[in-house]
Design a protein around this motif. Sequence first.
Motif, PDB file in Angstrom:
ATOM      1  N   ASP A  23       0.800  -1.228   0.000  1.00 16.62           N
ATOM      2  CA  ASP A  23       0.000   0.000   0.000  1.00 16.62           C
ATOM      3  C   ASP A  23       0.828   1.272   0.000  1.00 16.62           C
ATOM      4  OD1 ASP A  23      -2.342  -1.465  -0.103  1.00 16.62           O
ATOM      5  OD2 ASP A  23      -2.663  -1.403   2.068  1.00 16.62           O
ATOM      6  N   ASP A  24       2.147   1.162   0.197  1.00 21.30           N
ATOM      7  CA  ASP A  24       2.997   2.351   0.102  1.00 21.30           C
ATOM      8  C   ASP A  24       2.980   2.910  -1.317  1.00 21.30           C
ATOM      9  OD1 ASP A  24       4.719   4.177   1.543  1.00 21.30           O
ATOM     10  OD2 ASP A  24       6.363   3.386   0.320  1.00 21.30           O
ATOM     11  N   GLY A  25       2.525   2.119  -2.287  1.00 23.04           N
ATOM     12  CA  GLY A  25       2.406   2.573  -3.665  1.00 23.04           C
ATOM     13  C   GLY A  25       1.164   3.404  -3.941  1.00 23.04           C
ATOM     14  N   PHE A  26       0.366   3.711  -2.911  1.00 20.82           N
ATOM     15  CA  PHE A  26      -0.868   4.494  -3.083  1.00 20.82           C
ATOM     16  C   PHE A  26      -0.627   5.814  -3.799  1.00 20.82           C
ATOM     17  CE2 PHE A  26      -3.266   8.101  -1.367  1.00 20.82           C
ATOM     18  CZ  PHE A  26      -4.524   7.821  -1.861  1.00 20.82           C
ATOM     19  N   GLY A  27       0.368   6.568  -3.365  1.00 17.08           N
ATOM     20  CA  GLY A  27       0.626   7.890  -3.956  1.00 17.08           C
ATOM     21  C   GLY A  27       1.020   7.797  -5.411  1.00 17.08           C
ATOM     22  N   VAL A  28       1.833   6.798  -5.744  1.00 19.98           N
ATOM     23  CA  VAL A  28       2.280   6.605  -7.124  1.00 19.98           C
ATOM     24  C   VAL A  28       1.088   6.258  -8.019  1.00 19.98           C
ATOM     25  CG1 VAL A  28       3.701   5.111  -8.599  1.00 19.98           C
ATOM     26  CG2 VAL A  28       4.609   5.967  -6.421  1.00 19.98           C
ATOM     27  N   GLU A  29       0.248   5.325  -7.576  1.00 20.00           N
ATOM     28  CA  GLU A  29      -0.911   4.924  -8.375  1.00 20.00           C
ATOM     29  C   GLU A  29      -1.911   6.070  -8.518  1.00 20.00           C
ATOM     30  OE1 GLU A  29      -3.569   2.731 -10.701  1.00 20.00           O
ATOM     31  OE2 GLU A  29      -1.417   2.512 -10.311  1.00 20.00           O
ATOM     32  N   THR A  30      -2.129   6.815  -7.472  1.00 22.35           N
ATOM     33  CA  THR A  30      -3.054   7.951  -7.540  1.00 22.35           C
ATOM     34  C   THR A  30      -2.531   9.011  -8.506  1.00 22.35           C
ATOM     35  OG1 THR A  30      -3.811   7.499  -5.286  1.00 22.35           O
ATOM     36  CG2 THR A  30      -4.261   9.700  -6.173  1.00 22.35           C
ATOM     37  N   ALA A  31      -1.226   9.299  -8.451  1.00 21.80           N
ATOM     38  CA  ALA A  31      -0.637  10.283  -9.381  1.00 21.80           C
ATOM     39  C   ALA A  31      -0.765   9.796 -10.821  1.00 21.80           C
ATOM     40  CB  ALA A  31       0.823  10.542  -9.026  1.00 21.80           C
ATOM     41  N   ARG A  32      -0.547   8.503 -11.043  1.00 19.51           N
ATOM     42  CA  ARG A  32      -0.658   7.951 -12.395  1.00 19.51           C
ATOM     43  C   ARG A  32      -2.069   8.163 -12.940  1.00 19.51           C
ATOM     44  NH1 ARG A  32      -2.602   3.894 -15.037  1.00 19.51           N
ATOM     45  NH2 ARG A  32      -3.410   2.747 -13.253  1.00 19.51           N
ATOM     46  N   ARG A  33      -3.065   7.874 -12.122  1.00 18.04           N
ATOM     47  CA  ARG A  33      -4.448   8.039 -12.580  1.00 18.04           C
ATOM     48  C   ARG A  33      -4.831   9.508 -12.723  1.00 18.04           C
ATOM     49  NH1 ARG A  33      -8.195   3.532  -9.935  1.00 18.04           N
ATOM     50  NH2 ARG A  33      -6.711   1.818  -9.962  1.00 18.04           N
ATOM     51  N   LEU A  34      -4.343  10.350 -11.830  1.00 14.22           N
ATOM     52  CA  LEU A  34      -4.639  11.782 -11.912  1.00 14.22           C
ATOM     53  C   LEU A  34      -4.011  12.394 -13.164  1.00 14.22           C
ATOM     54  CD1 LEU A  34      -6.068  14.101 -10.392  1.00 14.22           C
ATOM     55  CD2 LEU A  34      -3.898  14.540  -9.243  1.00 14.22           C
ATOM     56  N   VAL A 129       1.347  23.634   1.537  1.00 13.68           N
ATOM     57  CA  VAL A 129       1.615  22.219   1.334  1.00 13.68           C
ATOM     58  C   VAL A 129       0.469  21.418   1.949  1.00 13.68           C
ATOM     59  CG1 VAL A 129       3.182  20.290   1.807  1.00 13.68           C
ATOM     60  CG2 VAL A 129       4.114  22.583   1.381  1.00 13.68           C
ATOM     61  N   LEU A 130      -0.160  20.601   1.108  1.00 12.72           N
ATOM     62  CA  LEU A 130      -1.221  19.707   1.552  1.00 12.72           C
ATOM     63  C   LEU A 130      -0.751  18.270   1.369  1.00 12.72           C
ATOM     64  CD1 LEU A 130      -4.309  21.371  -0.194  1.00 12.72           C
ATOM     65  CD2 LEU A 130      -3.573  21.646   2.184  1.00 12.72           C
ATOM     66  N   VAL A 131      -1.158  17.405   2.272  1.00 13.08           N
ATOM     67  CA  VAL A 131      -0.903  15.977   2.134  1.00 13.08           C
ATOM     68  C   VAL A 131      -2.258  15.293   1.983  1.00 13.08           C
ATOM     69  CG1 VAL A 131       0.029  13.893   3.207  1.00 13.08           C
ATOM     70  CG2 VAL A 131       1.179  16.106   3.553  1.00 13.08           C
ATOM     71  N   VAL A 132      -2.424  14.556   0.884  1.00 14.20           N
ATOM     72  CA  VAL A 132      -3.598  13.707   0.722  1.00 14.20           C
ATOM     73  C   VAL A 132      -3.102  12.303   1.003  1.00 14.20           C
ATOM     74  CG1 VAL A 132      -5.328  12.800  -0.874  1.00 14.20           C
ATOM     75  CG2 VAL A 132      -4.726  15.237  -0.925  1.00 14.20           C
ATOM     76  N   GLY A 133      -3.530  11.765   2.117  1.00 15.58           N
ATOM     77  CA  GLY A 133      -3.041  10.471   2.563  1.00 15.58           C
ATOM     78  C   GLY A 133      -4.128   9.425   2.584  1.00 15.58           C
ATOM     79  N   CYS A 134      -3.698   8.176   2.561  1.00 19.40           N
ATOM     80  CA  CYS A 134      -4.613   7.047   2.638  1.00 19.40           C
ATOM     81  C   CYS A 134      -4.094   6.075   3.683  1.00 19.40           C
ATOM     82  CB  CYS A 134      -4.715   6.346   1.277  1.00 19.40           C
ATOM     83  SG  CYS A 134      -5.843   4.935   1.269  1.00 19.40           S
ATOM     84  N   SER A 150      -6.838   0.142  -2.890  1.00 22.82           N
ATOM     85  CA  SER A 150      -7.125   0.202  -4.322  1.00 22.82           C
ATOM     86  C   SER A 150      -8.467   0.889  -4.576  1.00 22.82           C
ATOM     87  CB  SER A 150      -7.135  -1.215  -4.910  1.00 22.82           C
ATOM     88  OG  SER A 150      -7.381  -1.176  -6.297  1.00 22.82           O
ATOM     89  N   ASP A 151      -9.465   0.564  -3.760  1.00 17.59           N
ATOM     90  CA  ASP A 151     -10.783   1.204  -3.892  1.00 17.59           C
ATOM     91  C   ASP A 151     -10.728   2.688  -3.571  1.00 17.59           C
ATOM     92  OD1 ASP A 151     -11.833  -1.284  -4.548  1.00 17.59           O
ATOM     93  OD2 ASP A 151     -12.744  -1.624  -2.564  1.00 17.59           O
ATOM     94  N   ALA A 152      -9.768   3.105  -2.743  1.00 22.77           N
ATOM     95  CA  ALA A 152      -9.657   4.512  -2.351  1.00 22.77           C
ATOM     96  C   ALA A 152      -8.996   5.366  -3.430  1.00 22.77           C
ATOM     97  CB  ALA A 152      -8.869   4.629  -1.042  1.00 22.77           C
ATOM     98  N   VAL A 153      -8.274   4.756  -4.380  1.00 16.99           N
ATOM     99  CA  VAL A 153      -7.542   5.527  -5.387  1.00 16.99           C
ATOM    100  C   VAL A 153      -8.472   6.421  -6.211  1.00 16.99           C
ATOM    101  CG1 VAL A 153      -6.117   5.384  -7.472  1.00 16.99           C
ATOM    102  CG2 VAL A 153      -5.522   4.032  -5.448  1.00 16.99           C
ATOM    103  N   PRO A 154      -9.562   5.902  -6.813  1.00 12.34           N
ATOM    104  CA  PRO A 154     -10.424   6.811  -7.585  1.00 12.34           C
ATOM    105  C   PRO A 154     -11.075   7.886  -6.702  1.00 12.34           C
ATOM    106  CG  PRO A 154     -11.321   4.564  -7.617  1.00 12.34           C
ATOM    107  CD  PRO A 154      -9.993   4.515  -6.925  1.00 12.34           C
TER     108      PRO A 154
END
Length: 186
Positions: A23-34, A129-134, A150-154
Amino acid sequence: MTLLPPPGPRTLVAGIGNVFLGDDGFGVETARRLAERDLPGDIEVVDIGVRGVHLAYQLLDGYDTLVLVDATARGEAPGTLYVIEHDVGGASPSPAAPALDGHRMTPDTVLALLGTLCAGTGGEPPRRVLVVGCEPTSVDEGIGLSPPVSDAVPKAVRLIEKLLRDGEPSVAQASTAGAPTRGETG
């Protein structure tokens, strides 16, 4: 000679994390989709991954706002999203700051390094500076996000778009700093 007007406020959205640690990959996956979304030209989305030093140097290019996207353990249910406003004034390194490890730089370490770099170059750190965390399920070795994360990414993509709407991110639109966003759990 035509003088160009100064550029308007710029925003950098940086996905942070290690895709080899679950789950440490959350930020990377979210950036990819964004990054696949249609965003205004003054918003740049990058996958920083574990390259914190790169992020500090990129911020020297001048951004008004930085949005860090990262797995953030705060004790709530896995998949819970957070919006946290970082105290920019606290970005100065202490005299006894630890040696920098380019692969283990927390957002606080990156911002402290940025403060040092700005002092040396005359640059300005981001105003906000904002942090969007999961909330992660697991950051153990392994590739792939857990189902709640994974469900939180979108949901995170929509939340970030909402924060960036109208050119001025606002924590008030999402939640109070440090609290889970309304109804945003996995």
